[in-house]
Enzyme design. Sequence first.
Site, PDB file in Angstrom:
ATOM      1  N   ASP A 164       3.899  39.313  41.580  1.00  0.00           N
ATOM      2  CA  ASP A 164       2.706  39.733  40.836  1.00  0.00           C
ATOM      3  C   ASP A 164       1.520  38.963  41.423  1.00  0.00           C
ATOM      4  O   ASP A 164       1.694  37.897  42.023  1.00  0.00           O
ATOM      5  CB  ASP A 164       2.918  39.396  39.346  1.00  0.00           C
ATOM      6  CG  ASP A 164       1.631  39.442  38.562  1.00  0.00           C
ATOM      7  OD1 ASP A 164       0.950  40.471  38.619  1.00  0.00           O
ATOM      8  OD2 ASP A 164       1.304  38.435  37.888  1.00  0.00           O
ATOM      9  N   ASP A 180      -2.844   8.052  12.467  1.00  0.00           N
ATOM     10  CA  ASP A 180      -4.292   7.949  12.318  1.00  0.00           C
ATOM     11  C   ASP A 180      -5.168   7.841  13.560  1.00  0.00           C
ATOM     12  O   ASP A 180      -4.695   7.726  14.681  1.00  0.00           O
ATOM     13  CB  ASP A 180      -4.618   6.833  11.332  1.00  0.00           C
ATOM     14  CG  ASP A 180      -5.619   7.333  10.298  1.00  0.00           C
ATOM     15  OD1 ASP A 180      -6.042   8.498  10.408  1.00  0.00           O
ATOM     16  OD2 ASP A 180      -5.986   6.574   9.395  1.00  0.00           O
ATOM     17  N   GLY A 188       0.819  -1.224   0.000  1.00  0.00           N
ATOM     18  CA  GLY A 188       0.000   0.000   0.000  1.00  0.00           C
ATOM     19  C   GLY A 188       0.848   1.267   0.000  1.00  0.00           C
ATOM     20  O   GLY A 188       2.065   1.236   0.213  1.00  0.00           O
ATOM     21  N   ASP A 246      -2.354  38.417  39.923  1.00  0.00           N
ATOM     22  CA  ASP A 246      -3.191  37.562  39.042  1.00  0.00           C
ATOM     23  C   ASP A 246      -2.341  36.695  38.109  1.00  0.00           C
ATOM     24  O   ASP A 246      -1.470  37.218  37.413  1.00  0.00           O
ATOM     25  CB  ASP A 246      -4.114  38.433  38.193  1.00  0.00           C
ATOM     26  CG  ASP A 246      -5.148  39.135  39.022  1.00  0.00           C
ATOM     27  OD1 ASP A 246      -6.195  38.550  39.285  1.00  0.00           O
ATOM     28  OD2 ASP A 246      -4.871  40.290  39.435  1.00  0.00           O
ATOM     29  N   ASP A 269       3.573  36.793  35.439  1.00  0.00           N
ATOM     30  CA  ASP A 269       3.159  35.930  34.328  1.00  0.00           C
ATOM     31  C   ASP A 269       2.929  36.646  33.018  1.00  0.00           C
ATOM     32  O   ASP A 269       2.907  36.013  31.971  1.00  0.00           O
ATOM     33  CB  ASP A 269       1.873  35.178  34.694  1.00  0.00           C
ATOM     34  CG  ASP A 269       0.685  36.111  34.698  1.00  0.00           C
ATOM     35  OD1 ASP A 269       0.754  37.151  35.393  1.00  0.00           O
ATOM     36  OD2 ASP A 269      -0.291  35.819  33.992  1.00  0.00           O
ATOM     37  N   LYS A 314      -5.698  10.598  -7.388  1.00  0.00           N
ATOM     38  CA  LYS A 314      -4.306  10.845  -7.779  1.00  0.00           C
ATOM     39  C   LYS A 314      -3.769   9.697  -8.626  1.00  0.00           C
ATOM     40  O   LYS A 314      -3.029   9.913  -9.593  1.00  0.00           O
ATOM     41  CB  LYS A 314      -3.439  11.040  -6.519  1.00  0.00           C
ATOM     42  CG  LYS A 314      -3.829  12.289  -5.735  1.00  0.00           C
ATOM     43  CD  LYS A 314      -2.890  12.561  -4.572  1.00  0.00           C
ATOM     44  CE  LYS A 314      -3.163  13.945  -4.005  1.00  0.00           C
ATOM     45  NZ  LYS A 314      -2.282  14.312  -2.904  1.00  0.00           N
TER      46      LYS A 314
END
Length: 737
Positions: A508, A142, A29, A510, A689, A389
């Site tokens: 820092d 796959d 194949g 947040d 960040d 093809k």
Amino acid sequence: MNKTIIVSNRLPLQVKLDNNELEVVPSVGGLATGMRSVHKEGDGVWIGWSGLTEEELDESLEKRVDEAVAREGCAAVNLNSDDIDNYYYGFSNRTLWPLFHYFMEFTEFENTYWEAYKRVNEKFAEVVLENIEEGDNVWIHDYQLLLLPKLIKDKHPETSIGFFLHIPFPSYEIFRSFPWREEILEGMLGADLLGFHTYDYERHFLSSVKRILRLDVKFNQITYHDRIIKVDSFPMGIDYAKFENAAKKHMEQTEKEKSDLQKRLDDHIEEGAKSTLVLSIDRLDYTKGIPNRIRAFEYFLNKYPEFKQRVRLVMLAVPSRSNVPQYQRLKRETDELVGRVNGEFATVSWTPIWYFYRSLPFDNLIDLYTSADVALITPVRDGMNLVAKEYVATRTKQDGVLILSEMAGASKEMNEALLINPNNFEEIADTLKRAIEMPVAEQQSRNAILQKRLRRYSVEKWASEFMRSLQETKKIKKRIVSKRLTKKRKEKMFKAYKNASSRLLLLDYDGTLTGFKDNPQSAFPDEDLFTLLDSLYDHDNTDIIIVSGRDKETFEKWFGDKNYSLITDHGVWLKRHHKDWEPLERLKTEWMDNIRPILETFVDRTPGTFIEEKKYSLAWHYRKADPELAQIRTMELQTVLTGLIANDDLSVLDGNKVMEIKSSRVNKGTAVSRVLAEKHYDFIFCIGDDWTDEYMFEEMPSDAYTVKVGFKKTKARFYVNSNEEVREMLSSFNELE
Ligand code: GDG
């Protein structure tokens, strides 16, 4: 030499058991051909299922299979019949296959299938792990093995892993319906390179990654923990030389050498100079649009009756997955439709459809390709479609017309074919007429272009391009400048902390001390954080400053009674312990009245965004917005603001899913440099960040421990993965006294 481990559901071998006799024949194949050189290089190994279940093999046979496949450079994964039922026929072919081909109504979400799929992916992982050595590459193929990349990456983070999907990746609107969507995406993201046939599948995948996992995607690169993953399209080619040579040889064969099939085909050709053979070849699969094609052919014969007696459809349908109910139904439907059309139109000398339901040997395939004047390939969805093809490659005289569905991946590269929508019978009928009547010169000029491309981008080229790209991903890793704050480096840092006589921690808030919340108002500090910071503050000679873009009112509420210092509004206000807030900058705010209405129009047009109004700045948050819409809007907003901000000495900060407009004079860097000028520290730890924290990193002396949270381009010396890791690190500091 480093080897490549290839992994696919089936081995590229036919393993047959006949009367206890074992026969192993290599497959011929397309994939096997493409991978040949990859497989051969440095003693590569191909891992997959042999095709025989555990129930068919006793211990001694299993050993013989292992030895026989090993001689072909392969290693077998042993699967039992339950695995095959639930992982292969179940999850792969009743869940993933229909869903990824947009057949939602055929998709079965069965937990038993899912459990088997996970279990079998782990079986594959086990065999890969047994065979892997340092420096090896892994290339996984796959949809049966979507979880495998992560299973290998977790155990071997340094191994380069490539993954190629041979079927379409569906649009986010389809993929989002999948119950195990996060696990599937995370499984795939174990790879360093993810390949798809077309750019459409690639962008669908990226769209799901952005929307479901909320990851940062820049062009075709995904930032995921501390890794950069590349996503690209590699349209699979064919073994061009094999088809071209077979066709050339075929043309030279004598009457005696011809197959029976060829003789029958010749009879048709001799029926008249104006007779036309129309060919279709596919696995009997509902994605291939077989019933549509027959109906369209019927429509054609009704619309253009002059072609009756002159045109014949030769349809080869190869049996496939015949124990899945939808395939059984499709078989019945196809039989009935062929019967109906033949019954309706056949004459004593002419049958409109010749229908073969079987697999034919390669030579017969060449008979069909070389004899057909037109190839009618009409899938309703198809990852690529190699038949299209192959047909073009066998046209040694460059005649013949390819009619191809625009739903096949191959249509993206085959513009010179006649492209049709497989659901539009009118268009198919008219195109078929056009193909039959197309002058040979036009056929040849179209095929000349198609052949040139197919010859160049063969399956070997496809494989080598993929491997080259996989090697390139190793370079991306090296391009990231900061270093991971590893256990060893942390230990060194802790030692420096312990030995220091005067320490400063610049933190820092947040995204660093706490994770992001959808709404900034709800990101208040938790009790653990207070306890941690309080006890760190109790260390001798240790100053702590929380440096944030938040407003001073919020921080006063949260940390006002604490001893550590606070810098807010990106550096406008400073509060030292036991003192009042002091302004570091005197700022105007009149500009806000001009900018606010503009931001409001962006909020109106971008669902999920909102404005945070601070004393000295305006922030437009888009964390909850559609990531692609947000990307367009941020660019638009940048453009709109550029003209307006120059006069007022304002700048726009592009933070973590937030754009903030503020005075150019103010930033976290200017603020912390004032603190640094006032006192000498022999240990400085500075962590943040986002983009706004880069100003701090720039101001730090070279021996300071500057640390970025997250894997992004930074001026910090080190990075850590998450704000959970920050907490752990601060706890370790805490335990040092
Ligand atoms: C999947 C994707 C993607 C067919 N009948 C016979 C026979 N064949 C050979 C053809 C061709 C191959 O089988 C079929 O390949 P396709 O690409 O057309 O379709 P799928 O099997 O669905 O393959 C597809 C492909 O993976 C590769 O990535 O293009 O979209 O669905 O090579 O020549 N060969 C022989 N006898 C037959 O009767 N010997």
